[in-house]
Scaffold this active site. Structure first.
Site, PDB file in Angstrom:
ATOM      1  N   LYS A 125       5.970  -6.227 -11.431  1.00 40.78           N
ATOM      2  CA  LYS A 125       5.400  -4.992 -11.960  1.00 40.78           C
ATOM      3  C   LYS A 125       5.456  -4.967 -13.487  1.00 40.78           C
ATOM      4  CE  LYS A 125       7.819  -2.784  -8.841  1.00 40.78           C
ATOM      5  NZ  LYS A 125       8.630  -1.745  -8.238  1.00 40.78           N
ATOM      6  N   ARG A 166      10.445 -14.249  -1.503  1.00 41.47           N
ATOM      7  CA  ARG A 166       9.384 -13.475  -2.137  1.00 41.47           C
ATOM      8  C   ARG A 166       8.035 -14.126  -1.870  1.00 41.47           C
ATOM      9  NH1 ARG A 166      11.612  -9.893  -5.944  1.00 41.47           N
ATOM     10  NH2 ARG A 166       9.716  -9.352  -7.035  1.00 41.47           N
ATOM     11  N   GLU A 205      10.892   0.800  -6.157  1.00 40.84           N
ATOM     12  CA  GLU A 205      11.199   1.593  -7.335  1.00 40.84           C
ATOM     13  C   GLU A 205       9.860   2.142  -7.840  1.00 40.84           C
ATOM     14  OE1 GLU A 205      13.174  -0.484 -10.532  1.00 40.84           O
ATOM     15  OE2 GLU A 205      13.232   1.342 -11.735  1.00 40.84           O
TER      16      GLU A 205
HETATM   17  P1  ATP Z   1       8.835  -6.348  -9.101  1.00 43.55           P
HETATM   18  O1  ATP Z   1       9.611  -7.410  -9.793  1.00 43.55           O
HETATM   19  O2  ATP Z   1       7.465  -6.748  -8.734  1.00 43.55           O
HETATM   20  O3  ATP Z   1       8.899  -5.052  -9.805  1.00 43.55           O
HETATM   21  P2  ATP Z   1      10.847  -5.423  -7.389  1.00 43.55           P
HETATM   22  O4  ATP Z   1      11.626  -6.243  -6.442  1.00 43.55           O
HETATM   23  O5  ATP Z   1      11.517  -4.907  -8.594  1.00 43.55           O
HETATM   24  O6  ATP Z   1       9.539  -6.203  -7.711  1.00 43.55           O
HETATM   25  P3  ATP Z   1      10.829  -3.037  -5.882  1.00 43.55           P
HETATM   26  O7  ATP Z   1       9.971  -1.858  -6.071  1.00 43.55           O
HETATM   27  O8  ATP Z   1      12.247  -2.918  -6.195  1.00 43.55           O
HETATM   28  O9  ATP Z   1      10.165  -4.210  -6.668  1.00 43.55           O
HETATM   29  O10 ATP Z   1      10.628  -3.637  -4.427  1.00 43.55           O
HETATM   30  C1  ATP Z   1      10.673  -2.930  -3.203  1.00 43.55           C
HETATM   31  C2  ATP Z   1      10.926  -3.908  -2.100  1.00 43.55           C
HETATM   32  O11 ATP Z   1       9.896  -4.887  -2.055  1.00 43.55           O
HETATM   33  C3  ATP Z   1      12.225  -4.656  -2.336  1.00 43.55           C
HETATM   34  O12 ATP Z   1      12.930  -4.720  -1.130  1.00 43.55           O
HETATM   35  C4  ATP Z   1      11.783  -6.012  -2.796  1.00 43.55           C
HETATM   36  O13 ATP Z   1      12.704  -6.996  -2.446  1.00 43.55           O
HETATM   37  C5  ATP Z   1      10.437  -6.177  -2.091  1.00 43.55           C
HETATM   38  N1  ATP Z   1       9.570  -7.071  -2.860  1.00 43.55           N
HETATM   39  C6  ATP Z   1       9.228  -6.967  -4.162  1.00 43.55           C
HETATM   40  N2  ATP Z   1       8.457  -7.999  -4.548  1.00 43.55           N
HETATM   41  C7  ATP Z   1       8.304  -8.793  -3.466  1.00 43.55           C
HETATM   42  C8  ATP Z   1       7.610 -10.027  -3.216  1.00 43.55           C
HETATM   43  N3  ATP Z   1       6.923 -10.647  -4.163  1.00 43.55           N
HETATM   44  N4  ATP Z   1       7.670 -10.551  -1.972  1.00 43.55           N
HETATM   45  C9  ATP Z   1       8.344  -9.920  -0.991  1.00 43.55           C
HETATM   46  N5  ATP Z   1       9.009  -8.766  -1.155  1.00 43.55           N
HETATM   47  C10 ATP Z   1       8.997  -8.196  -2.377  1.00 43.55           C
HETATM   48 MG    MG Z   2      12.521  -3.710  -9.622  1.00 43.05          MG
END
Ligand code: ATP
Ligand code: MG
Length: 556
Positions: free
Chosen positions: A269, A259, A34
């Site tokens: 984020k 994760r 995102e």
């Molecule tokens: P955040 O909570 O840090 O914003 P998010 O999951 O909302 O993380 P996205 O931008 O939606 O972030 O993530 C893109 C991809 O990266 C998704 O498939 C997500 O599952 C993966 N991802 C995000 N954080 C991690 C992590 N700490 N370890 C492994 N994969 C991750």
């Molecule tokens: Mg997110």
């Protein structure tokens, strides 16, 4: 720790099975960030898994921006994410935006309404939450649940046309209010949001929810394996419901992995944005941040990050990896790549009283003993040099082998020098040493006349270039901060920010380094690996970020 070889990973086993059985002819994955912030090292795990597995089986990976939430998203993040994925060394097959599919998503929602599988609800967000029930109690049906198809079609059309305020109406999937899986209790799939979108502008004032949008995006792109993190495990039945009920041609399979976290930092984020916005760090690329851009600015190489992520492995479990492990991989990478040089962080002047005044000689030094192909460099030597303040003691304890009155040490790449005298200022601080050198002891001449125990690094004073050294400590003073939820005790992660995480020191580097460029990396004798900081370095002053010190207790 898991096997470093991806052949042991369970996702790979599934993919292999699907190719062998003929379920799929080609593997298609996607990395779906995102654009609401910069990528962090957790995302690197997702990138390595998605791109890595597709590459391994001759498949394809799309970079898809999951931009269904206009309020938090921005072009700045889109650009930064593209740069980081490329920098890590991956190439996407095609660049997609979830927002490109808004029209198709709308059509699929209309299809659900026509099938009696979705309805417009007037309950408020709070009411919907209340009606949802809990893990132990079933939910309650909304009074609007049994609206006719015609009424729903009309209302949804008017939602799109902008007739309703934010929050006044939502579209919900009609599944099962008593399902043990709360995600299936008529999830909201569209909401009204009068917001300008970074990609579609003001075309839309209704936006699909992630749980509805994501499976459709995957199916449209022909993604075969939709790899995500374990918090989406409970949503898998909904994912499959959307794919089936929306009658998508292609049927992606969702598979979850754990994760990745790091100790002594935060990763989400939302939290990283807070650190940036509230000025705890100097941007998303602050070298203390666990972002890809922060690690890059600190001096990490893409290879070191990818190797680290591979070594952590593709388990279902999530947990915070030790920073020492990440550091191990950058040391390994830079050991053969980074030129050796000398830098003095806390300088003390030394006058070599028997060295001819005005003379400067050039000494030969290897650039990298681990990599002879890098050749040699020339370092100036003269009557005045700087050494490290901690390398002299007036009154040393036993086993101190550096300089003290009457003691002789080796200067790296140069001569033996002996401390004859020192000068103090009014406050009693030592400000200058007087030493003598022995011309016979020149480095490289094979001198064996006598031995000394200490070897010091130094910088010739007249050609020395002033430099700033920035050393970093952990940003968060709690090893498991990302998973601790202390907010209940009235504290947030911000209460654990290390106020002393940046240490700035002034010193000197070898004169031959004056042309170093931002992002050039060096190993400073005894101080470790450093990167030329791209943000603070100016024409007049080089600023170095310490990437990592030389020593580690970490063992793979
Ligand atoms: P955040 O909570 O840090 O914003 P998010 O999951 O909302 O993380 P996205 O931008 O939606 O972030 O993530 C893109 C991809 O990266 C998704 O498939 C997500 O599952 C993966 N991802 C995000 N954080 C991690 C992590 N700490 N370890 C492994 N994969 C991750
Ligand atoms: Mg997110």
């Amino acid at each position: 720790m898991e096997n470093n070889n991806t052949s042991s990973n369970f996702i790979k086993t599934i993919i292999q099975g699907d190719l062998e059985s003929g379920k799929h002819k080609k593997v298609v994955t996607r990395f779906p960030p995102e654009p609401n912030g910069y990528l962090h090292i957790g995302h690197a795990k997702s990138i390595v898994i998605n791109f890595g597995l597709a590459d391994e089986f001759g498949g394809e990976t799309n970079l898809r921006f999951d931009d269904t939430n206009p309020l938090k998203e921005d072009q700045e993040y889109v650009d930064a994410i593209k740069k980081d994925v490329e920098w890590l060394g991956y190439e996407w097959e095609s660049l997609r935006f979830a927002s490109d599919y808004f029209e198709e998503m709308y059509d699929r929602a209309v299809l659900l309404i026509k099938k009696g599988k979705a309805y417009v609800d007037d309950l408020t967000a709070d009411e919907i939450r209340e009606y949802r029930g809990t893990l132990t109690e079933p939910g309650k049906e909304s009074p609007y649940r049994n609206r006719s198809v015609e009424e729903n079609l009309d209302l949804f059309d008017r939602m799109r046309k902008g007739e309703f305020e934010n929050g006044a109406k939502v579209l919900r999937a009609k599944i099962d209010m008593s399902s043990p899986n709360i995600n299936l209790r008529d999830p909201v799939i569209y909401r009204v949001s009068h917001a300008t979108h970074h990609n579609t502008g003001d075309t839309w004032c209704i936006y699909p929810m992630y749980a509805f949008a994501h499976p459709i995006e995957d199916a449209i792109e022909g993604v075969t394996h939709s790899l995500c993190t374990t918090e989406f495990e409970d949503q898998r039945p909904l994912y499959n419901w959307v794919v089936a009920e929306c009658e998508m041609e292609s049927q992606p399979q969702q598979i979850e992995f754990g994760r990745l976290g790091l100790i002594n930092t935060v990763m989400s984020k939302r939290k990283l944005r807070k650190l940036v916005e509230e000025g705890y760090v100097d941007g998303w690329d602050d070298p203390r941040m666990p972002t890809i851009s922060g690690l890059r600015r600190k001096g990490y190489t893409p290879e070191s990050i990818v190797e680290f992520v591979k070594a952590v492995g593709v388990s279902k479990g999530s947990g915070a990896a030790d920073t020492a492990m990440l550091e191990h991989f950058i040391r390994e990478d830079l050991k053969v790549k980074a030129p050796r040089t000398m830098g003095i962080v806390d300088p003390l002047k030394v006058v070599i009283t028997n060295y001819p005044e005005g003379q400067v000689e050039m000494l030969d030094a290897e650039i990298n003993p681990e990599n002879p192909d890098m050749g040699t460099r020339q370092i100036p030597f003269s009557r005045e040099i700087y050494i490290e303040r901690e390398d002299f003691m007036e009154d040393p304890p036993k086993k101190y082998f550096r300089l003290f009155p009457g003691n002789e040490v080796r200067l790296k790449h140069a001569y033996f020098i002996k401390c004859e005298d020192f000068i103090k200022d009014e406050d009693g601080n030592v400000v200058e040493l007087h030493c003598t050198y022995d011309v016979e002891t020149k480095s490289g001449t094979g001198f064996t006349g006598r031995k000394v125990k200490g070897t010091l690094h130094w910088v010739e004073a007249t050609q020395a270039v002033p430099a700033e050294f920035r050393l970093y400590e952990p940003l968060i003073l709690d090893a498991d901060m990302e998973n601790d939820d202390d907010e209940s005790e009235g504290k947030t992660f911000l209460d654990y920010v290390n106020k002393d995480s940046l240490i700035v020191q002034q010193g000197f580097i070898e004169g031959n380094m004056k042309d170093a460029k931002p992002q050039d990396k060096f190993q400073f004798f005894r101080h470790g690996y450093f990167n030329v900081d791209p943000k603070h370095t100016t024409k007049d002053k080089l600023v170095f970020n310490q990437i990592v010190s030389l020593k580690s207790s970490f063992k793979l």
